[in-house]
Design a protein around this motif. Structure first.
Motif, PDB file in Angstrom:
ATOM      1  N   PRO A  29      19.748  16.190  -4.101  1.00  0.00           N
ATOM      2  CA  PRO A  29      20.562  15.138  -4.714  1.00  0.00           C
ATOM      3  C   PRO A  29      21.699  14.723  -3.783  1.00  0.00           C
ATOM      4  N   SER A  30      22.212  13.514  -4.003  1.00  0.00           N
ATOM      5  CA  SER A  30      23.300  13.019  -3.173  1.00  0.00           C
ATOM      6  C   SER A  30      24.533  13.895  -3.314  1.00  0.00           C
ATOM      7  N   VAL A  31      25.293  13.991  -2.238  1.00  0.00           N
ATOM      8  CA  VAL A  31      26.491  14.823  -2.193  1.00  0.00           C
ATOM      9  C   VAL A  31      27.682  13.935  -1.857  1.00  0.00           C
ATOM     10  N   PRO A  32      28.754  13.979  -2.639  1.00  0.00           N
ATOM     11  CA  PRO A  32      29.922  13.135  -2.335  1.00  0.00           C
ATOM     12  C   PRO A  32      30.450  13.404  -0.925  1.00  0.00           C
ATOM     13  N   GLY A  33      30.706  12.327  -0.191  1.00  0.00           N
ATOM     14  CA  GLY A  33      31.249  12.458   1.160  1.00  0.00           C
ATOM     15  C   GLY A  33      30.232  12.760   2.230  1.00  0.00           C
ATOM     16  N   CYS A  34      28.987  12.940   1.850  1.00  0.00           N
ATOM     17  CA  CYS A  34      27.927  13.256   2.814  1.00  0.00           C
ATOM     18  C   CYS A  34      27.203  11.970   3.196  1.00  0.00           C
ATOM     19  N   PRO A  35      27.080  11.668   4.486  1.00  0.00           N
ATOM     20  CA  PRO A  35      26.319  10.481   4.883  1.00  0.00           C
ATOM     21  C   PRO A  35      24.912  10.522   4.313  1.00  0.00           C
ATOM     22  N   ALA A  36      24.434   9.395   3.871  1.00  0.00           N
ATOM     23  CA  ALA A  36      23.112   9.311   3.269  1.00  0.00           C
ATOM     24  C   ALA A  36      22.046   9.862   4.215  1.00  0.00           C
ATOM     25  N   GLY A  37      21.220  10.739   3.692  1.00  0.00           N
ATOM     26  CA  GLY A  37      20.143  11.325   4.482  1.00  0.00           C
ATOM     27  C   GLY A  37      20.467  12.688   5.045  1.00  0.00           C
ATOM     28  N   LEU A  38      21.749  13.050   5.103  1.00  0.00           N
ATOM     29  CA  LEU A  38      22.130  14.361   5.625  1.00  0.00           C
ATOM     30  C   LEU A  38      22.183  15.417   4.524  1.00  0.00           C
TER      31      LEU A  38
END
Length: 261
Positions: A29-38
């Protein structure tokens, strides 16, 4: 533990994907502050970087664009990386050529871009105190956003690098072995130790060039690396350390076939 699935990515096998599909790591799942895909890297403390064997290059010794499959420790693929470089520089400059590496996720979306600009006088560790004579790898995520870099450091003999964050502040140092030259009869691994920049120089990770087997070492330039880092390390710095493994590959292992012959 990451889940396993065998579903093919939507973009198929005709452009950025490797021809032999294996198991794929599920997108976290997406993580706040994390660039998309990382998001993949937030769950990992190790990645495996396997360069694909280029049959045309092995048969003709004609330098082709490098391609890498990037996996987790379970062998599940999370990224695919492909070099972009000019034919002229591949033929005339060999491993010292300038290049870009585009890293895509399992959906074919570019998530990291790495760039090393060509420098005609760079590469010698004795002269790397000057920016003109030191290779520098830039890492962007997303494309156009600089998140860190890896700069060759001056040394008398040992390969050394400085790992920087987005503000170009030194975060880690990398020191390699005194003679990082592999071959079919040299069955050892080569460790490049990642350590803190303070006086203690505490090891925090490692980039290891792994022995690939006699046939692969003897007849190809394809390499296998493992990159380990702390699980809680900033995901952007994990991406930069991944880039460091590719810079090391180009500088020390790209022309081993020629050296052996």
């Amino acid at each position: 533990m990451a889940a396993v699935h065998n579903t093919q990515p939507q973009y198929g096998t005709t452009n950025n994907s490797p021809s032999n599909q294996g198991t794929w790591m599920d997108m976290p799942p997406s993580v706040p502050g994390c660039p998309a895909g990382l998001e993949y890297l937030t769950q990992l403390d190790q990645v495996l970087v396997h360069q694909q064997v280029e049959l045309f290059e092995a048969m003709t010794d004609f330098e082709t664009k490098n391609r890498y499959v990037i996996k987790n420790s379970l062998g599940q693929q999370c990224y695919f990386a492909k070099e972009e470089s000019s034919l002229f520089q591949r033929l005339c400059c060999g491993s010292e050529r300038g290049f870009e590496v585009k890293v895509t996720d399992n959906n074919g979306q570019e998530v990291i871009r790495m760039r090393r600009r060509f420098k005609c006088c760079a590469g010698c560790c004795w002269c790397a105190n000057s920016d003109t004579c030191a290779f520098f790898l830039e890492v962007e995520s997303p494309t156009g956003t600089f998140i860190g870099g890896v700069r060759q450091s001056q040394s008398c003999w040992y390969p050394m690098y400085e790992v920087m964050d987005a503000s170009q502040k030194s975060v880690f140092n990398i020191e390699g072995p005194c003679c990082p030259i592999s071959g079919p009869c040299c069955t050892c691994d080569f460790d490049f130790v990642v350590s803190t920049t303070d006086d203690s120089a505490t090891p925090v990770g490692k980039i290891t060039k792994q022995y690939s087997g006699f046939v692969k070492e003897a007849f190809t330039n394809a390499t296998n690396f493992s990159v380990t880092f702390p699980m809680d390390l900033d995901v952007k710095m994990k991406a930069v350390l991944l880039g460091a493994s590719l810079l090391i590959d180009f500088m020390y292992f790209e022309e081993n076939q020629d050296n052996d012959s």
